[in-house]
Motif scaffolding. Structure first.
Motif, short mmCIF file in Angstrom:
data_model
loop_
_atom_site.label_atom_id
_atom_site.label_comp_id
_atom_site.label_asym_id
_atom_site.label_seq_id
_atom_site.Cartn_x
_atom_site.Cartn_y
_atom_site.Cartn_z
N PHE B 46 0.84 -1.20 0.00
CA PHE B 46 0.00 0.00 0.00
C PHE B 46 0.88 1.26 0.00
CE2 PHE B 46 -1.99 3.43 2.39
CZ PHE B 46 -3.12 3.65 1.63
N GLU B 47 1.87 1.28 0.88
CA GLU B 47 2.74 2.46 0.98
C GLU B 47 3.51 2.67 -0.33
OE1 GLU B 47 2.64 4.62 3.32
OE2 GLU B 47 1.63 3.54 4.94
N ARG B 48 3.94 1.57 -0.95
CA ARG B 48 4.65 1.68 -2.23
C ARG B 48 3.75 2.29 -3.30
NH1 ARG B 48 6.95 -3.61 -1.52
NH2 ARG B 48 9.13 -3.40 -0.98
N ARG B 49 2.52 1.82 -3.36
CA ARG B 49 1.59 2.32 -4.38
C ARG B 49 1.22 3.77 -4.14
NH1 ARG B 49 -3.59 -0.44 -5.79
NH2 ARG B 49 -3.43 1.09 -7.44
N LEU B 50 1.06 4.12 -2.87
CA LEU B 50 0.74 5.51 -2.55
C LEU B 50 1.90 6.42 -2.97
CD1 LEU B 50 -1.05 7.67 -1.29
CD2 LEU B 50 -0.12 7.09 0.95
N ARG B 51 3.13 5.97 -2.69
CA ARG B 51 4.30 6.76 -3.11
C ARG B 51 4.34 6.95 -4.62
NH1 ARG B 51 9.33 5.78 0.47
NH2 ARG B 51 8.24 5.79 2.43
N ALA B 52 4.02 5.88 -5.32
CA ALA B 52 4.05 5.97 -6.78
C ALA B 52 3.03 7.01 -7.24
CB ALA B 52 3.75 4.62 -7.40
N ARG B 53 1.86 7.05 -6.62
CA ARG B 53 0.85 8.06 -6.97
C ARG B 53 1.36 9.47 -6.66
NH1 ARG B 53 -4.47 7.28 -7.84
NH2 ARG B 53 -4.09 9.30 -8.80
N VAL B 54 2.02 9.61 -5.50
CA VAL B 54 2.55 10.93 -5.13
C VAL B 54 3.66 11.35 -6.10
CG1 VAL B 54 3.77 12.25 -3.33
CG2 VAL B 54 1.89 10.71 -2.69
N ARG B 55 4.51 10.38 -6.45
CA ARG B 55 5.62 10.70 -7.37
C ARG B 55 5.10 11.14 -8.74
NH1 ARG B 55 8.76 6.85 -5.34
NH2 ARG B 55 7.85 5.29 -6.69
N ASP B 56 3.94 10.62 -9.11
CA ASP B 56 3.36 10.97 -10.41
C ASP B 56 3.08 12.46 -10.55
OD1 ASP B 56 3.43 8.45 -11.33
OD2 ASP B 56 1.33 7.98 -10.95
N ILE B 57 2.89 13.15 -9.42
CA ILE B 57 2.55 14.57 -9.54
C ILE B 57 3.79 15.46 -9.57
CG2 ILE B 57 0.31 14.26 -8.39
CD1 ILE B 57 1.54 15.79 -6.00
N SER B 58 4.96 14.84 -9.66
CA SER B 58 6.17 15.68 -9.66
C SER B 58 6.34 16.41 -10.99
CB SER B 58 7.41 14.84 -9.36
OG SER B 58 7.62 13.89 -10.38
N GLU B 59 5.60 15.99 -12.00
CA GLU B 59 5.74 16.68 -13.29
C GLU B 59 4.48 17.47 -13.63
OE1 GLU B 59 7.00 14.38 -16.59
OE2 GLU B 59 8.83 13.70 -15.59
N ALA B 60 4.68 18.64 -14.19
CA ALA B 60 3.56 19.44 -14.72
C ALA B 60 4.05 20.11 -15.99
CB ALA B 60 3.12 20.48 -13.70
N LYS B 61 3.19 20.19 -16.97
CA LYS B 61 3.64 20.73 -18.25
C LYS B 61 4.05 22.19 -18.12
CE LYS B 61 2.46 21.00 -23.12
NZ LYS B 61 3.90 21.12 -23.35
N ALA B 62 5.31 22.45 -18.43
CA ALA B 62 5.82 23.82 -18.31
C ALA B 62 5.19 24.68 -19.40
CB ALA B 62 7.33 23.81 -18.46
N PRO B 63 4.78 25.91 -19.05
CA PRO B 63 4.16 26.78 -20.07
C PRO B 63 5.19 27.27 -21.10
CG PRO B 63 4.40 27.92 -17.97
CD PRO B 63 4.84 26.52 -17.73
N ASP B 64 4.70 27.61 -22.27
CA ASP B 64 5.59 28.11 -23.33
C ASP B 64 6.33 29.36 -22.88
OD1 ASP B 64 4.91 26.06 -24.95
OD2 ASP B 64 3.39 27.17 -26.08
N SER B 65 5.62 30.19 -22.08
CA SER B 65 6.27 31.44 -21.63
C SER B 65 7.54 31.13 -20.84
CB SER B 65 5.30 32.24 -20.77
OG SER B 65 4.80 31.45 -19.71
N LEU B 66 7.56 30.03 -20.09
CA LEU B 66 8.75 29.67 -19.33
C LEU B 66 9.87 29.23 -20.27
CD1 LEU B 66 10.29 29.13 -16.71
CD2 LEU B 66 9.12 26.92 -16.54
#
Lengths: 204, 77
Positions: B46-66
């Motif tokens: 359970f803890e492993r799967r929860l971590r994987a879900r949390v790790r998934d949010i480490s990326e967000a599409k950077a805007p073109d302006s950046l």
């Protein structure tokens, strides 16, 4: 070869290296900055400032294999020093272990083993936004520890060194941060009616 | 030879185990315990799967302006 020519060749190679690395890391850096700052504008500024420093300091990076952690360190340092400037004193949150929360313990029902696993089912139902909200709601010091260890895979020692705190402090902030994160997820799931056998928003 | 652990000790060390922060002997002892204890194994999963879900949010599409800002920074210096 003249010094100017050598310099030109170095800049050309450095530019290609930097562009490739940044392209690879960009969404991760921006996502991390978003979690740290809590808003798009500050996140964009943090990443841009960090990469400006990285580009200016690239000649000082001896091991290019270490680029990823080096840039992340610049980003964390930038965030921490921005926060120190904004506050009269840094926010110190007591990382006591009182009220330790475990989502697994809340959901797991061993006597229902053959009927399913509610804790695993909940993980399947959580939205990305649920997790983002839970992480964003953490006090800053706990959030930083969770981001560094959980999202970036840093060791406790690396995290302690970057934040200039003892390893024990990292351990306690991480523990408390994870506990609060799981507690927030539990409350959000309850509000959204995701918990079996509990009416939406009314369960205790 | 690994030591025998009780479930409480395993749970207490579980997050550090998943973070790979334990010494080799303790890590082996936890791994061995979880080979025979379904409750601790389930919790670790359970803890492993929860971590994987949390790790998934480490990326967000950077805007073109950046991206444009980074390009401008590289041109300037």
């Amino acid at each position: 070869m003249t010094g100017d020519k050598e310099n030109e060749i170095w800049r050309h190679s450095a530019r290609a290296f930097f562009q490739a690395e940044v392209e690879h890391l960009m969404d991760r850096l921006y996502g991390t900055a978003l979690r740290l700052t809590g808003n798009r504008s500050d996140a964009e500024d943090l990443v841009a400032d960090s990469l400006a420093k990285a580009w200016n300091g690239l000649s000082g990076l001896e091991d290019r294999q270490a680029f990823e952690k080096w840039v992340f360190r610049i980003l964390v340092n930038g965030f921490v020093s921005d926060r120190r400037r904004q506050k009269a004193r840094p926010c110190e949150v007591e990382a006591d272990r009182e009220g330790e929360f475990s989502l697994f313990e809340k959901l797991h029902q061993p006597f229902l083993l053959w009927w399913g696993t509610p804790e695993q089912e909940l993980l399947d139902k959580l939205l990305r936004a649920d997790i983002e909200n839970a992480l964003d709601a953490l006090p800053e010091e706990f959030r930083l520890a969770v981001v560094m260890v959980e999202l970036w895979g840093l060791s406790y020692a690396e995290t302690a060194e970057m934040l200039d705190v003892p390893v024990g402090t990292v351990r306690s902030r991480l523990s408390r941060g994870r506990s609060l994160l799981q507690s927030a997820l539990w409350h959000q799931a309850r509000e959204a009616g995701l918990l079996k056998g509990e009416a939406k928003g009314t369960a205790r | 030879m690994t030591q025998d652990l009780r479930c409480e000790e395993v749970i207490d060390k579980l997050l550090e185990y998943l973070d790979r922060e334990l010494d080799r002997d303790t890590e082996d002892a936890l791994a061995q315990h979880m080979e025979t204890c379904r409750a601790c194994f389930s919790r670790a999963e359970f803890e492993r799967r929860l971590r994987a879900r949390v790790r998934d949010i480490s990326e967000a599409k950077a805007p073109d302006s950046l991206r444009q800002r980074i390009h401008a920074i590289m041109e300037r210096y």
